[in-house]
Design an enzyme around this catalytic site. Structure first.
Site, PDB file in Angstrom:
ATOM      1  N   GLU A   1      46.045  28.362  82.138  1.00  0.00           N
ATOM      2  CA  GLU A   1      45.670  29.526  82.945  1.00  0.00           C
ATOM      3  C   GLU A   1      44.310  30.078  82.535  1.00  0.00           C
ATOM      4  OE1 GLU A   1      48.757  32.384  82.237  1.00  0.00           O
ATOM      5  OE2 GLU A   1      47.698  33.294  80.561  1.00  0.00           O
TER       6      GLU A   1
ATOM      7  N   ASP B   1      57.313  38.535  81.234  1.00  0.00           N
ATOM      8  CA  ASP B   1      55.903  38.504  80.851  1.00  0.00           C
ATOM      9  C   ASP B   1      55.441  39.858  80.299  1.00  0.00           C
ATOM     10  OD1 ASP B   1      53.340  37.529  80.556  1.00  0.00           O
ATOM     11  OD2 ASP B   1      53.074  37.018  82.666  1.00  0.00           O
TER      12      ASP B   1
END
Length: 668
Positions: free
Chosen positions: A468, A413
């Site tokens: 998200e 990420d």
């Protein structure tokens, strides 16, 4: 004297005329064509059924020594080819794909070439060089010119509007505003894919693929003209560790060039996918144009679903231990996953010591070997979250150590760049992970650009404004409309880590952001349908095990849905309004459909099947007010007739179809 002056002039004019050459390349079905012209400039256009969709548009590479590949090109050889073959795609939306195109390669004096391919659904080109001497590319010219002020649907870089230099660092997450070429914001870059609506019902989706060790392409319009211009992040010159939790490398200074080249190579494909909304949603060009798989053995690669912890904030109830980032919590997630046949559990951010960017430092609350062994005993694999720099700084040590422990893969990420150094990192990470038989989910990265074909252990990518965002986005963010745009735009580039599966669902008037107990916009059945509509070989179940166990019907259905497919069909849809997708695994079909905030009746044409036994999840009669309302039905379908399904505002439906033993599947 006059003759001496006139003759050279005539010779120059004659040479200029002779130097310009044009080549027409058509698609196999004859509907799509491009004319490539090499003269003072190198250009190509796009014509569909005799109508010009894109005017002659210049392309070139500008080198640091002043050379330009494109203008005044000297063609040494023009090579044509016709290809019609089948490509294997074991972790994709179809297990086999037809690769059919006509090609033209122009080999130029100076050791470079340009190759064009025309498919039935698009035009693509790429540069290549045979030079083994190092050089830099100062810039790449790719300008797309249109015959009118076309409507566009584009994703801007979200932050730092007005400052292009700061926009090279971004998360590639934004919604899709709709505007026209002339009204594009000159202070903002557009990341790919992006759509130009060039004619009634016909679009061009621009993207790129086979992106390796080269900066990603952005689009930009600085003067309000009827065109788009490519721009590329300059090569990093000086970087410092920092950013989110000290897990990033922040570019503090950049070089004047965009890429360093040190060997003979081809460059990324510039892809223009052409067609109606549903034709573009069905395109496989991003995958087909990528470099073939580097792996002879892919038997160890296991796609599947993941019980995910971060979105639901480790909120488990009815247990006698304090939930959070600790061993007991993850053993509970493993128990849940095992009970539903879910292949993986992810340990997202927090298992490694914060602010250290060191994946060898594990917090004391986590006994990682115990968690991995517990999962192995239950048939559940463990995936670890990793910040970019923590993974990149000592990649082989990390991969070797955790592979030997029994970890199955990493979710990497916060790359948040796509300059040459970062696209090279993605490739190297895929290669290193494959060496140790680890799967990868590249989160916090740019759109897919073929890496999933070249390194099939890379199962998923973010580069999407996923669920998200509902943890913090205000109600003014229209995720429901975005959901019916991405199958026609972002998904054209490849799979996405959207992270669906919310059991807390909200109608338009009831939604609000909630970080610790988040909800989705739209109905429960919309969340079920997203497991069919969206491509995700590694697919998250975003909600809490507690919420899933309260909803066994929906959870069991989600758990039964495959993540890779033998066949995919787009049965209907309009960009930004609705889509209906059918997918086959073996002899079982799944059909999913979603709509925008407009309620609608959708006719589902199942005539390609024989008669079936169906299980249908559809919006309940009160789903417009209470979004979790749904109904589940089982019945026999006569596929000679169209099936009509009602979708509530922000709604959806999901269906599992099993052909009757006596009927079977019709040939298509």
């Amino acid at each position: 004297m006059k003759k001496l002056l006139i003759l050279p002039f005539l010779f120059a004019c004659t040479f200029a005329v002779q130097a310009q050459k044009s080549y027409t390349l058509t698609s196999p079905n004859g509907h799509l064509a491009t004319v490539i012209t090499a003269g003072e400039t190198l250009t190509y256009d796009i014509v569909r059924d005799g109508k010009t969709l894109m005017m002659p548009s210049p392309i070139s590479l500008i080198l640091s020594d002043g050379r330009k590949w494109g203008p005044a090109a000297h063609i040494q050889k023009a090579l044509r080819a016709t290809v019609d073959e089948t490509v294997s795609a074991p972790f994709y939306r179809a297990s086999k794909i037809r690769d059919r195109y006509n090609a033209l390669t122009l080999r130029m004096r100076g050791g470079w070439s340009v190759e064009f391919r025309v498919y039935d659904d698009g035009v693509a080109y790429r540069f290549a060089t045979t030079s083994k001497e190092p050089f830099e590319i100062m810039n790449e010219q790719a300008e797309y010119r249109f015959p009118a002020d076309c409507a566009v649907t584009v994703p801007y870089v979200r932050d730092h509007a007005g400052n292009i230099d700061l926009q090279w660092r971004n998360s590639f997450e934004n919604t899709y505003p709709e505007t026209t070429l002339s009204r594009l914001d000159a202070g903002r870059l557009i990341f790919l894919p992006a759509i130009v609506h060039v004619a009634d019902g016909v679009n061009i989706c621009f993207t790129e693929t086979d992106l390796n060790d080269y900066p990603g392409m952005y689009l930009w319009n600085g003067d309000g003209g009827q065109h788009l211009t490519a721009r590329f992040a300059p090569y990093p010159k000086r970087m410092e560790q920092g950013g989110y939790n000290n897990l990033q490398m922040i570019v503090e200074e950049r070089e004047p060039f965009i890429a360093r080249i040190d060997k003979a190579r081809s460059f990324p494909w510039r892809v223009a996918i052409v067609g109606t909304d549903t034709q573009i949603a069905a395109s496989d060009l991003s995958f087909l144009l990528a470099a073939p798989s580097k792996l002879a053995d892919t038997s160890w690669i296991k796609p599947g679903k993941v019980a995910w912890d971060w979105w639901n904030a480790w909120n488990i109830s009815g247990v006698d231990f304090r939930t959070g980032i600790n061993t007991e919590t993850y053993k509970y997630y493993i128990d849940f996953a095992a009970s539903k046949g879910i292949e993986y559990v992810i340990l997202d951010e927090g298992w490694a010591v914060n602010l250290q960017a060191d994946l060898m430092q594990v917090i004391p609350e986590i006994d990682l070997p115990q968690i991995v062994d517990y999962g192995k005993a239950k048939g559940v694999g463990i995936i670890l979250w990793a910040g970019y720099w923590a993974f990149a700084r000592d990649m082989e040590t990390v991969c070797k150590h955790y592979s030997e422990m029994g970890v199955k893969g990493f979710k990497v990420d916060f790359m948040d760049r796509d300059d040459q150094q970062m696209t090279d990192f993605n490739y190297r990470a895929a290669e290193m992970a494959a060496k140790y038989k680890l799967i990868l989910d590249l989160h916090g990265t740019h759109k897919p650009a073929g890496l999933n074909r070249t390194w099939p252990n890379v199962l998923n990518f973010e580069g999407v404004h996923g669920l998200e965002q509902m943890k913090w986005s205000p109600a003014t963010v229209d995720q429901v409309k975005y959901d019916v745009q991405i199958p026609f735009i972002r998904q054209v580039a490849g799979p996405m880590d959207y992270t669906q599966g919310a059991m807390r669902n909200a109608s338009k008037q009831n939604y609000y952001p909630c970080d610790s107990e988040p909800m989705s916009q739209g109905t429960r059945c919309r969340q079920l349908a997203l497991y069919v509509v969206l491509d995700s070989p590694l697919n998250m179940l975003c909600d809490s095990p507690t919420n899933y166990m309260r909803e066994p019907e929906c959870t069991d259905f989600i758990a039964s849905i495959p993540t890779v497919w033998d066949e995919t069909l787009i049965l209907g849809g309009r960009m930004g309004e609705y889509i209906v997708t059918a997918r086959r695994s073996g002899d079982i079909w799944y059909v999913g459909g979603i709509t925008d905030w407009t309620a609608r009746e959708v006719d589902v044409d199942l005539s390609f099947l024989g008669d079936c036994e169906a299980m249908l999840f559809s919006d309940g009669v009160n789903a417009d007010r209470k979004a979790s309302d749904y109904k589940r039905e089982t019945f026999r379908i006569d596929t000679s007739k169209s099936l009509t399904v009602h979708l509530a505002p922000g709604g959806g439906f999901a269906m599992k179809l099993k052909p009757e033993k006596t009927g079977g599947m019709k040939k298509r």
